[in-house]
Design a protein around this motif. Structure first.
Motif, PDB file in Angstrom:
ATOM      1  N   GLU A   1       0.847  -1.188   0.000  1.00 55.96           N
ATOM      2  CA  GLU A   1       0.000   0.000   0.000  1.00 55.96           C
ATOM      3  C   GLU A   1       0.885   1.242   0.000  1.00 55.96           C
ATOM      4  OE1 GLU A   1      -3.257   0.245  -0.370  1.00 55.96           O
ATOM      5  OE2 GLU A   1      -3.365  -1.948  -0.558  1.00 55.96           O
ATOM      6  N   THR A   2       0.637   2.157  -0.903  1.00 60.58           N
ATOM      7  CA  THR A   2       1.362   3.421  -0.970  1.00 60.58           C
ATOM      8  C   THR A   2       0.371   4.570  -0.875  1.00 60.58           C
ATOM      9  OG1 THR A   2       1.215   3.712  -3.381  1.00 60.58           O
ATOM     10  CG2 THR A   2       2.965   2.282  -2.554  1.00 60.58           C
ATOM     11  N   GLU A   3       0.881   5.790  -0.819  1.00 53.22           N
ATOM     12  CA  GLU A   3       0.001   6.960  -0.776  1.00 53.22           C
ATOM     13  C   GLU A   3      -0.841   7.061  -2.042  1.00 53.22           C
ATOM     14  OE1 GLU A   3       2.412  10.369  -0.080  1.00 53.22           O
ATOM     15  OE2 GLU A   3       2.881   9.824   2.005  1.00 53.22           O
ATOM     16  N   GLN A   4      -0.343   6.478  -3.126  1.00 52.66           N
ATOM     17  CA  GLN A   4      -1.080   6.509  -4.394  1.00 52.66           C
ATOM     18  C   GLN A   4      -2.007   5.306  -4.562  1.00 52.66           C
ATOM     19  OE1 GLN A   4       2.432   7.040  -4.308  1.00 52.66           O
ATOM     20  NE2 GLN A   4       1.909   9.229  -4.147  1.00 52.66           N
ATOM     21  N   GLY A   5      -2.022   4.425  -3.539  1.00 54.01           N
ATOM     22  CA  GLY A   5      -2.870   3.245  -3.614  1.00 54.01           C
ATOM     23  C   GLY A   5      -2.055   1.962  -3.643  1.00 54.01           C
ATOM     24  N   THR A   6      -2.708   0.850  -3.976  1.00 49.78           N
ATOM     25  CA  THR A   6      -2.042  -0.444  -4.016  1.00 49.78           C
ATOM     26  C   THR A   6      -1.098  -0.519  -5.221  1.00 49.78           C
ATOM     27  OG1 THR A   6      -3.954  -1.499  -2.986  1.00 49.78           O
ATOM     28  CG2 THR A   6      -2.382  -2.935  -4.085  1.00 49.78           C
ATOM     29  N   LYS A   7       0.127  -0.979  -4.960  1.00 49.01           N
ATOM     30  CA  LYS A   7       1.109  -1.109  -6.030  1.00 49.01           C
ATOM     31  C   LYS A   7       1.644  -2.531  -6.051  1.00 49.01           C
ATOM     32  CE  LYS A   7       5.482   0.726  -7.789  1.00 49.01           C
ATOM     33  NZ  LYS A   7       6.573   1.716  -7.584  1.00 49.01           N
ATOM     34  N   GLU A   8       1.561  -3.187  -7.192  1.00 48.90           N
ATOM     35  CA  GLU A   8       2.106  -4.540  -7.328  1.00 48.90           C
ATOM     36  C   GLU A   8       3.609  -4.453  -7.580  1.00 48.90           C
ATOM     37  OE1 GLU A   8       0.756  -8.710  -9.335  1.00 48.90           O
ATOM     38  OE2 GLU A   8       0.924  -7.015 -10.716  1.00 48.90           O
ATOM     39  N   ILE A   9       4.393  -5.160  -6.752  1.00 47.19           N
ATOM     40  CA  ILE A   9       5.853  -5.141  -6.870  1.00 47.19           C
ATOM     41  C   ILE A   9       6.361  -6.400  -7.558  1.00 47.19           C
ATOM     42  CG2 ILE A   9       8.032  -4.890  -5.650  1.00 47.19           C
ATOM     43  CD1 ILE A   9       6.281  -2.451  -5.420  1.00 47.19           C
ATOM     44  N   LEU A  10       5.968  -7.563  -7.038  1.00 45.06           N
ATOM     45  CA  LEU A  10       6.338  -8.827  -7.681  1.00 45.06           C
ATOM     46  C   LEU A  10       5.183  -9.279  -8.571  1.00 45.06           C
ATOM     47  CD1 LEU A  10       8.103 -10.820  -4.814  1.00 45.06           C
ATOM     48  CD2 LEU A  10       9.080  -9.216  -6.465  1.00 45.06           C
TER      49      LEU A  10
ATOM     50  N   ALA B   1      12.913 -10.690  -0.657  1.00 39.75           N
ATOM     51  CA  ALA B   1      13.553 -11.036   0.614  1.00 39.75           C
ATOM     52  C   ALA B   1      12.601 -10.794   1.781  1.00 39.75           C
ATOM     53  CB  ALA B   1      14.830 -10.222   0.792  1.00 39.75           C
ATOM     54  N   SER B   2      11.956  -9.644   1.792  1.00 40.13           N
ATOM     55  CA  SER B   2      11.048  -9.301   2.890  1.00 40.13           C
ATOM     56  C   SER B   2       9.829 -10.212   2.921  1.00 40.13           C
ATOM     57  CB  SER B   2      10.608  -7.836   2.764  1.00 40.13           C
ATOM     58  OG  SER B   2      11.713  -6.963   2.891  1.00 40.13           O
ATOM     59  N   THR B   3       9.362 -10.610   1.754  1.00 43.53           N
ATOM     60  CA  THR B   3       8.208 -11.516   1.686  1.00 43.53           C
ATOM     61  C   THR B   3       8.558 -12.887   2.238  1.00 43.53           C
ATOM     62  OG1 THR B   3       7.350 -10.338  -0.256  1.00 43.53           O
ATOM     63  CG2 THR B   3       6.507 -12.549   0.142  1.00 43.53           C
ATOM     64  N   ILE B   4       9.736 -13.385   1.897  1.00 42.73           N
ATOM     65  CA  ILE B   4      10.170 -14.679   2.430  1.00 42.73           C
ATOM     66  C   ILE B   4      10.261 -14.626   3.954  1.00 42.73           C
ATOM     67  CG2 ILE B   4      12.112 -16.306   2.537  1.00 42.73           C
ATOM     68  CD1 ILE B   4      12.681 -15.605  -0.413  1.00 42.73           C
ATOM     69  N   ALA B   5      10.750 -13.497   4.477  1.00 41.27           N
ATOM     70  CA  ALA B   5      10.912 -13.362   5.927  1.00 41.27           C
ATOM     71  C   ALA B   5       9.595 -13.110   6.650  1.00 41.27           C
ATOM     72  CB  ALA B   5      11.888 -12.226   6.223  1.00 41.27           C
ATOM     73  N   GLY B   6       8.566 -12.636   5.929  1.00 41.22           N
ATOM     74  CA  GLY B   6       7.266 -12.420   6.556  1.00 41.22           C
ATOM     75  C   GLY B   6       6.995 -10.996   6.984  1.00 41.22           C
ATOM     76  N   HIS B   7       7.606 -10.014   6.317  1.00 40.89           N
ATOM     77  CA  HIS B   7       7.363  -8.606   6.656  1.00 40.89           C
ATOM     78  C   HIS B   7       5.885  -8.280   6.421  1.00 40.89           C
ATOM     79  CE1 HIS B   7       7.591  -4.277   6.797  1.00 40.89           C
ATOM     80  NE2 HIS B   7       8.888  -4.316   7.062  1.00 40.89           N
ATOM     81  N   PRO B   8       5.211  -7.675   7.424  1.00 39.65           N
ATOM     82  CA  PRO B   8       3.762  -7.466   7.311  1.00 39.65           C
ATOM     83  C   PRO B   8       3.342  -6.451   6.258  1.00 39.65           C
ATOM     84  CG  PRO B   8       4.628  -6.413   9.294  1.00 39.65           C
ATOM     85  CD  PRO B   8       5.744  -7.263   8.739  1.00 39.65           C
ATOM     86  N   ARG B   9       4.272  -5.626   5.799  1.00 37.75           N
ATOM     87  CA  ARG B   9       3.899  -4.605   4.812  1.00 37.75           C
ATOM     88  C   ARG B   9       3.582  -5.222   3.450  1.00 37.75           C
ATOM     89  NH1 ARG B   9       7.620   0.093   2.004  1.00 37.75           N
ATOM     90  NH2 ARG B   9       5.903   1.283   1.096  1.00 37.75           N
ATOM     91  N   TYR B  10       4.134  -6.387   3.184  1.00 43.03           N
ATOM     92  CA  TYR B  10       4.022  -6.979   1.861  1.00 43.03           C
ATOM     93  C   TYR B  10       2.894  -8.006   1.827  1.00 43.03           C
ATOM     94  CZ  TYR B  10       8.467  -4.640   1.341  1.00 43.03           C
ATOM     95  OH  TYR B  10       9.437  -3.683   1.318  1.00 43.03           O
ATOM     96  N   GLU B  11       1.955  -7.806   0.924  1.00 43.63           N
ATOM     97  CA  GLU B  11       0.790  -8.682   0.819  1.00 43.63           C
ATOM     98  C   GLU B  11       0.927  -9.596  -0.391  1.00 43.63           C
ATOM     99  OE1 GLU B  11      -4.074  -8.570   0.183  1.00 43.63           O
ATOM    100  OE2 GLU B  11      -2.915  -6.703   0.170  1.00 43.63           O
ATOM    101  N   VAL B  12       0.896 -10.882  -0.123  1.00 46.21           N
ATOM    102  CA  VAL B  12       0.926 -11.859  -1.215  1.00 46.21           C
ATOM    103  C   VAL B  12      -0.492 -12.003  -1.756  1.00 46.21           C
ATOM    104  CG1 VAL B  12       1.401 -14.241  -1.863  1.00 46.21           C
ATOM    105  CG2 VAL B  12       2.884 -13.084  -0.220  1.00 46.21           C
ATOM    106  N   THR B  13      -0.676 -11.616  -3.015  1.00 49.15           N
ATOM    107  CA  THR B  13      -2.010 -11.654  -3.614  1.00 49.15           C
ATOM    108  C   THR B  13      -2.282 -12.954  -4.358  1.00 49.15           C
ATOM    109  OG1 THR B  13      -1.147 -10.451  -5.539  1.00 49.15           O
ATOM    110  CG2 THR B  13      -2.161  -9.144  -3.793  1.00 49.15           C
ATOM    111  N   SER B  14      -1.213 -13.621  -4.801  1.00 46.02           N
ATOM    112  CA  SER B  14      -1.375 -14.947  -5.406  1.00 46.02           C
ATOM    113  C   SER B  14      -0.012 -15.619  -5.493  1.00 46.02           C
ATOM    114  CB  SER B  14      -2.019 -14.859  -6.797  1.00 46.02           C
ATOM    115  OG  SER B  14      -1.178 -14.186  -7.708  1.00 46.02           O
TER     116      SER B  14
END
Length: 253
Positions: free
Chosen positions: A14-23, A50-63
């Motif tokens: 989530e960013t100030e501009q809305g949801t942004k897909e990174i991966l 890296a952050s997703t593998i570690a479980g950082h809460p900011r990153y949302e796995v959508t699929s």
């Protein structure tokens, strides 16, 4: 042999501009004993993985999926991931005021293993690892990373790696900010952990200089949240010569 399997992973923030897909559909398979280098320009999604593998809460796995020996890593809490054998050496290690290195290391090791290590053996292991990484013994009584230089923080990350003995280590730009001597010391620590524990390594970097000391069998190029190309160590040499321009969209005339 253990396997870390990433399949068609899509991750957003989530960013100030809305949801942004990174991966945007990343697939990788890493086995213990293997070293995989992930390279790519800034903003390509390397640290997000890296952050997703570690479980950082900011990153949302959508699929997509992330499994370790068939177990769903995405369903695990951060501490459960550590207990399962995952380790992240952070790009920017944080200071932990009020917690000494000695207490932190022993508490973390106890939590990961489910039992406290023998004092005699543990003290010997910590001392030996600190000597090999050329960490001043006085750091054992200092608070975690508090007042440490960038290079000292990176050595402490590798100290944890050697002591915790994970199945898989994700090294997020561990080489950034290191001079040549520190780079060699840190690389030697990673190589020791691999040799002693048959650890799998996911090495994220912009540059090939660390690959002179930590030799990857596989190289993956990230561009715009995807794996744009993959190959052996010769691919890193090509990137050193040519850069990432051929992967990026060219401006229209």
């Amino acid at each position: 042999m253990s396997t870390l399997d990433i399949k068609d992973l899509h991750v957003s923030i989530e960013t100030e501009q809305g949801t942004k897909e990174i991966l945007k559909g990343v697939s990788l398979t890493i086995k213990t004993g293997e070293t995989h280098a992930i390279m790519g320009p800034n903003g390509s999604g390397k640290s997000t993985l890296a952050s997703t593998i570690a479980g950082h809460p900011r990153y949302e796995v959508t699929s997509g999926s992330l499994t370790l020996d068939g177990e769903d890593v995405l369903a695990m809490s951060v501490d459960e991931r550590a207990k399962a054998g995952l380790f992240l050496a952070m790009q920017y290690p944080v200071e932990v005021p009020g917690v000494t290195m000695t207490n932190f290391l022993r508490t973390a090791k106890t939590a990961i293993d489910g039992e406290a290590p023998s004092i005699r053996t543990w003290t010997k292991d910590v001392k030996g690892a600190m000597e090999k990484l050329r960490i001043d013994p006085a750091f054992a009584t200092r608070n975690v990373n508090e007042g440490f230089s960038g290079g000292e923080k990176k050595r402490v990350e590798i100290l944890q790696l050697e002591l915790f003995k994970p199945k898989f280590a994700v090294l997020d730009e561990t080489d950034s900010g290191l001079d040549v001597d520190a780079l060699k010391i840190v690389s030697e620590g990673v190589n020791r952990a691999q040799a002693e524990n048959e650890m799998g390594t996911l090495l994220i970097t912009h540059y090939t200089r660390i690959l002179r000391y930590i030799k990857p069998q596989f190289v993956h190029v990230f561009v715009d949240g995807r794996v744009a190309e993959q190959g052996g160590p010769e691919l890193a040499d090509r990137l050193e010569d040519e850069g990432y321009d051929r992967f990026l969209p060219t401006a229209s005339a």
